[in-house]
Design a protein around this motif. Structure first.
Motif, PDB file in Angstrom:
ATOM      1  N   VAL A   1       0.854  -1.189   0.000  1.00  0.00           N
ATOM      2  CA  VAL A   1       0.000   0.000   0.000  1.00  0.00           C
ATOM      3  C   VAL A   1       0.887   1.235   0.000  1.00  0.00           C
ATOM      4  CG1 VAL A   1      -1.811   1.261   1.210  1.00  0.00           C
ATOM      5  CG2 VAL A   1      -1.778  -1.239   1.284  1.00  0.00           C
ATOM      6  N   GLY A   2       0.802   2.017  -1.061  1.00  0.00           N
ATOM      7  CA  GLY A   2       1.603   3.228  -1.163  1.00  0.00           C
ATOM      8  C   GLY A   2       0.886   4.440  -0.611  1.00  0.00           C
ATOM      9  N   LEU A   3       1.583   5.572  -0.601  1.00  0.00           N
ATOM     10  CA  LEU A   3       0.994   6.804  -0.087  1.00  0.00           C
ATOM     11  C   LEU A   3      -0.215   7.228  -0.911  1.00  0.00           C
ATOM     12  CD1 LEU A   3       4.192   8.922   0.768  1.00  0.00           C
ATOM     13  CD2 LEU A   3       2.624   7.784   2.360  1.00  0.00           C
ATOM     14  N   ASP A   4      -0.183   6.938  -2.217  1.00  0.00           N
ATOM     15  CA  ASP A   4      -1.314   7.324  -3.060  1.00  0.00           C
ATOM     16  C   ASP A   4      -2.574   6.559  -2.664  1.00  0.00           C
ATOM     17  OD1 ASP A   4      -0.113   4.963  -3.855  1.00  0.00           O
ATOM     18  OD2 ASP A   4      -0.627   5.224  -5.983  1.00  0.00           O
TER      19      ASP A   4
ATOM     20  N   TRP B   1      -3.208   5.307   0.403  1.00  0.00           N
ATOM     21  CA  TRP B   1      -3.638   5.876   1.679  1.00  0.00           C
ATOM     22  C   TRP B   1      -4.364   7.202   1.452  1.00  0.00           C
ATOM     23  CZ3 TRP B   1      -4.232   4.012   6.367  1.00  0.00           C
ATOM     24  CH2 TRP B   1      -3.504   2.887   6.771  1.00  0.00           C
ATOM     25  N   ALA B   2      -3.825   8.034   0.573  1.00  0.00           N
ATOM     26  CA  ALA B   2      -4.466   9.317   0.274  1.00  0.00           C
ATOM     27  C   ALA B   2      -5.852   9.095  -0.334  1.00  0.00           C
ATOM     28  CB  ALA B   2      -3.589  10.132  -0.681  1.00  0.00           C
ATOM     29  N   PHE B   3      -5.970   8.048  -1.146  1.00  0.00           N
ATOM     30  CA  PHE B   3      -7.245   7.733  -1.788  1.00  0.00           C
ATOM     31  C   PHE B   3      -8.310   7.370  -0.751  1.00  0.00           C
ATOM     32  CE2 PHE B   3      -9.962   4.333  -3.635  1.00  0.00           C
ATOM     33  CZ  PHE B   3     -10.674   5.122  -4.536  1.00  0.00           C
ATOM     34  N   ILE B   4      -7.979   6.472   0.192  1.00  0.00           N
ATOM     35  CA  ILE B   4      -8.963   6.037   1.178  1.00  0.00           C
ATOM     36  C   ILE B   4      -9.315   7.165   2.139  1.00  0.00           C
ATOM     37  CG2 ILE B   4      -7.221   5.107   2.762  1.00  0.00           C
ATOM     38  CD1 ILE B   4     -10.781   3.757   2.208  1.00  0.00           C
ATOM     39  N   ILE B   5      -8.316   7.969   2.527  1.00  0.00           N
ATOM     40  CA  ILE B   5      -8.593   9.109   3.415  1.00  0.00           C
ATOM     41  C   ILE B   5      -9.457  10.129   2.693  1.00  0.00           C
ATOM     42  CG2 ILE B   5      -7.539  11.051   4.641  1.00  0.00           C
ATOM     43  CD1 ILE B   5      -5.162   9.199   5.244  1.00  0.00           C
ATOM     44  N   GLY B   6      -9.190  10.322   1.380  1.00  0.00           N
ATOM     45  CA  GLY B   6     -10.008  11.236   0.586  1.00  0.00           C
ATOM     46  C   GLY B   6     -11.459  10.779   0.520  1.00  0.00           C
ATOM     47  N   ILE B   7     -11.682   9.475   0.366  1.00  0.00           N
ATOM     48  CA  ILE B   7     -13.041   8.932   0.334  1.00  0.00           C
ATOM     49  C   ILE B   7     -13.758   9.198   1.656  1.00  0.00           C
ATOM     50  CG2 ILE B   7     -14.384   6.784   0.317  1.00  0.00           C
ATOM     51  CD1 ILE B   7     -12.478   5.677  -1.728  1.00  0.00           C
ATOM     52  N   ILE B   8     -13.056   8.959   2.762  1.00  0.00           N
ATOM     53  CA  ILE B   8     -13.662   9.150   4.081  1.00  0.00           C
ATOM     54  C   ILE B   8     -14.017  10.616   4.308  1.00  0.00           C
ATOM     55  CG2 ILE B   8     -13.199   9.040   6.567  1.00  0.00           C
ATOM     56  CD1 ILE B   8     -11.412   6.583   5.884  1.00  0.00           C
ATOM     57  N   LEU B   9     -13.095  11.528   3.953  1.00  0.00           N
ATOM     58  CA  LEU B   9     -13.376  12.961   4.106  1.00  0.00           C
ATOM     59  C   LEU B   9     -14.534  13.390   3.218  1.00  0.00           C
ATOM     60  CD1 LEU B   9      -9.744  14.423   4.281  1.00  0.00           C
ATOM     61  CD2 LEU B   9     -11.380  14.119   6.163  1.00  0.00           C
ATOM     62  N   ALA B  10     -14.587  12.850   1.991  1.00  0.00           N
ATOM     63  CA  ALA B  10     -15.669  13.188   1.075  1.00  0.00           C
ATOM     64  C   ALA B  10     -17.019  12.720   1.630  1.00  0.00           C
ATOM     65  CB  ALA B  10     -15.417  12.563  -0.298  1.00  0.00           C
ATOM     66  N   LEU B  11     -17.038  11.532   2.241  1.00  0.00           N
ATOM     67  CA  LEU B  11     -18.273  11.012   2.830  1.00  0.00           C
ATOM     68  C   LEU B  11     -18.706  11.859   4.022  1.00  0.00           C
ATOM     69  CD1 LEU B  11     -17.577   7.172   2.642  1.00  0.00           C
ATOM     70  CD2 LEU B  11     -19.291   8.449   1.328  1.00  0.00           C
ATOM     71  N   LEU B  12     -17.755  12.322   4.818  1.00  0.00           N
ATOM     72  CA  LEU B  12     -18.090  13.186   5.953  1.00  0.00           C
ATOM     73  C   LEU B  12     -18.661  14.522   5.473  1.00  0.00           C
ATOM     74  CD1 LEU B  12     -15.067  12.580   8.371  1.00  0.00           C
ATOM     75  CD2 LEU B  12     -17.452  11.912   8.745  1.00  0.00           C
ATOM     76  N   VAL B  13     -18.043  15.095   4.432  1.00  0.00           N
ATOM     77  CA  VAL B  13     -18.546  16.356   3.869  1.00  0.00           C
ATOM     78  C   VAL B  13     -19.945  16.151   3.297  1.00  0.00           C
ATOM     79  CG1 VAL B  13     -18.213  18.057   2.045  1.00  0.00           C
ATOM     80  CG2 VAL B  13     -16.256  17.298   3.411  1.00  0.00           C
ATOM     81  N   LEU B  14     -20.148  15.047   2.578  1.00  0.00           N
ATOM     82  CA  LEU B  14     -21.474  14.736   2.037  1.00  0.00           C
ATOM     83  C   LEU B  14     -22.491  14.633   3.157  1.00  0.00           C
ATOM     84  CD1 LEU B  14     -23.306  13.806  -0.345  1.00  0.00           C
ATOM     85  CD2 LEU B  14     -22.563  11.461   0.173  1.00  0.00           C
TER      86      LEU B  14
ATOM     87  N   GLN C   1      -3.501  -8.343  10.007  1.00  0.00           N
ATOM     88  CA  GLN C   1      -2.399  -7.528  10.513  1.00  0.00           C
ATOM     89  C   GLN C   1      -2.023  -6.407   9.545  1.00  0.00           C
ATOM     90  OE1 GLN C   1      -1.906 -11.325  11.049  1.00  0.00           O
ATOM     91  NE2 GLN C   1      -3.262 -10.523  12.638  1.00  0.00           N
ATOM     92  N   GLU C   2      -2.858  -6.187   8.536  1.00  0.00           N
ATOM     93  CA  GLU C   2      -2.625  -5.112   7.578  1.00  0.00           C
ATOM     94  C   GLU C   2      -3.238  -3.812   8.087  1.00  0.00           C
ATOM     95  OE1 GLU C   2      -0.828  -5.102   4.881  1.00  0.00           O
ATOM     96  OE2 GLU C   2      -0.317  -7.237   4.979  1.00  0.00           O
ATOM     97  N   PRO C   3      -2.427  -2.814   8.477  1.00  0.00           N
ATOM     98  CA  PRO C   3      -2.974  -1.557   9.006  1.00  0.00           C
ATOM     99  C   PRO C   3      -3.971  -0.893   8.065  1.00  0.00           C
ATOM    100  CG  PRO C   3      -0.601  -1.655   9.344  1.00  0.00           C
ATOM    101  CD  PRO C   3      -0.953  -2.820   8.461  1.00  0.00           C
ATOM    102  N   PHE C   4      -3.729  -0.992   6.759  1.00  0.00           N
ATOM    103  CA  PHE C   4      -4.624  -0.383   5.785  1.00  0.00           C
ATOM    104  C   PHE C   4      -6.014  -0.990   5.876  1.00  0.00           C
ATOM    105  CE2 PHE C   4      -6.431  -0.267   1.437  1.00  0.00           C
ATOM    106  CZ  PHE C   4      -6.514   1.112   1.265  1.00  0.00           C
ATOM    107  N   LEU C   5      -6.100  -2.313   5.976  1.00  0.00           N
ATOM    108  CA  LEU C   5      -7.395  -2.984   6.072  1.00  0.00           C
ATOM    109  C   LEU C   5      -8.044  -2.728   7.425  1.00  0.00           C
ATOM    110  CD1 LEU C   5      -6.623  -6.429   4.368  1.00  0.00           C
ATOM    111  CD2 LEU C   5      -7.568  -4.343   3.343  1.00  0.00           C
ATOM    112  N   VAL C   6      -7.235  -2.679   8.480  1.00  0.00           N
ATOM    113  CA  VAL C   6      -7.767  -2.384   9.813  1.00  0.00           C
ATOM    114  C   VAL C   6      -8.411  -1.003   9.819  1.00  0.00           C
ATOM    115  CG1 VAL C   6      -7.169  -1.984  12.238  1.00  0.00           C
ATOM    116  CG2 VAL C   6      -6.116  -3.870  11.003  1.00  0.00           C
TER     117      VAL C   6
END
Length: 333
Positions: A3-6, A8-21, A221-226
């Motif tokens: 899992v690269g930074l891009d 991580w940025a993608f999943i965080i962007g989705i979460i922020l977009a859902l919160l704004v929505l 044990q994958e932090p991204f999936l957690v």
């Protein structure tokens, strides 16, 4: 899992977009949330979570896909217990129904922040100290047995140390002023009951994170999936509250089922530690087996609850608690 930074940025962007929505639609104006509205939002958040899981399955393979769906199921089931406790807090502090959705939104945001911090700490600990598996397992087993002993009791928000401390130190008014946390009365700055509610919700989120994160690491044990499983489960928590709050009293054995799930995952973590650090001859519980066991426990708990409530209409479900309630002499000292 690479899992690269891009990503991580993608999943965080989705979460922020859902919160704004959410802020622009669901909770834009204070109002009482009906069953139909809550149902639509619940379906939406579950669909988003499933779509993400299918993407993980397609991009990273069935193993990680299964781990994500299992972790999401664990978090979703634990979030129902969150709903129980939130309902108790909102009732105890008599939060007006039109403001409950805003309180829960703040609760979700705080929970996301706390979970992100604990996931980062947990991932680092697991990477450098294999014994963390054993510690996480012990925490879950202790929590599960505590919940099993007190499954038919409710937590008391007045016993919350942080709430009691704030009430002693901060002057406050007994009257709600919309969603304001502080007001001025006769030139004096006072905290409103909404401020106390936020403190109760935030401290409760912190306690739930202490159990939730080890439980999810017990599945993957994958932090991204957690993080993703926690985030998508939490985003749907508020809609879930308004959807099932009328059915909570009927889920009589849910807290007992969650106790068994926590114990099972705790045992799995300890066996994993033993398998990797002591002897490969020790058994190791597969993720698919974990998924089957968790689904079975939730199914049995739900069916048994519905049968019990049908036979005994006076039976009422409880959120459960890990420790025994303090007696009067303790609370007064």
């Amino acid at each position: 899992m690479d899992v690269g930074l891009d990503t991580w940025a993608f999943i965080i962007g989705i979460i922020l977009a859902l919160l704004v929505l959410d802020l622009l639609t669901f909770s834009r104006h204070p109002h009482e949330v009906g069953f139909k509205e809550a149902a639509w939002w619940s379906v939406f958040y579950i669909a988003v979570a499933i779509a993400f899981g299918l993407w993980v399955w397609w991009d990273s393979g069935s193993v990680f896909g299964t781990e994500y769906f299992t972790a999401y199921l664990v978090e979703k089931s634990l979030s129902i217990d969150n709903v129980f406790v939130f309902a108790i807090i909102l009732t105890t502090f008599a939060v007006p129904s039109i403001y409950q959705q805003r309180v829960l939104l703040i609760g979700v945001i705080l929970a996301l922040i706390f979970r992100a911090i604990f996931i980062a700490i947990g991932a680092a600990a697991l990477a450098y100290f294999a014994f963390t598996f054993f510690i996480f397992g012990a925490i879950l087993i202790w929590t599960g047995f505590g919940l099993m002993r007190h499954w038919n009791e409710d937590p008391d928000p007045s016993e919350n140390f942080v709430v009691r401390f704030v009430k002693r130190k901060v002057p406050f008014t007994e009257t709600y002023h919309g969603t304001k946390l502080f007001v001025k009365e006769n030139g004096v700055r006072l905290a409103t009951p909404m401020f106390i509610v936020m403190i109760a919700i935030g401290s409760t989120d912190l306690l739930f994170a202490l159990d939730s994160i080890p439980a999810t690491f017990g599945v993957t044990q994958e932090p991204f999936l957690v993080f993703a499983a926690n985030a998508f489960a939490l985003l749907g928590l508020r809609a879930l509250y308004f959807l099932v709050k009328g059915l909570l009293d009927r889920l009589i054995y849910l807290s007992l089922g969650l106790a068994f799930i926590l114990i099972f995952i705790g045992v799995k973590l300890i066996l994993l530690f033993g398998h990797e650090q002591i002897s490969e001859a020790l058994p190791k519980i597969d993720t698919v087996v974990s998924l089957i066991v968790i689904v079975a426990i939730l199914t049995v708990a739900t069916v048994a609850s519905l049968i019990k409530s049908a036979r005994d209409p006076d039976a009422v479900a409880h959120a459960g608690r890990v420790t025994a309630p303090k007696d009067d002499s303790e609370s007064s000292s």
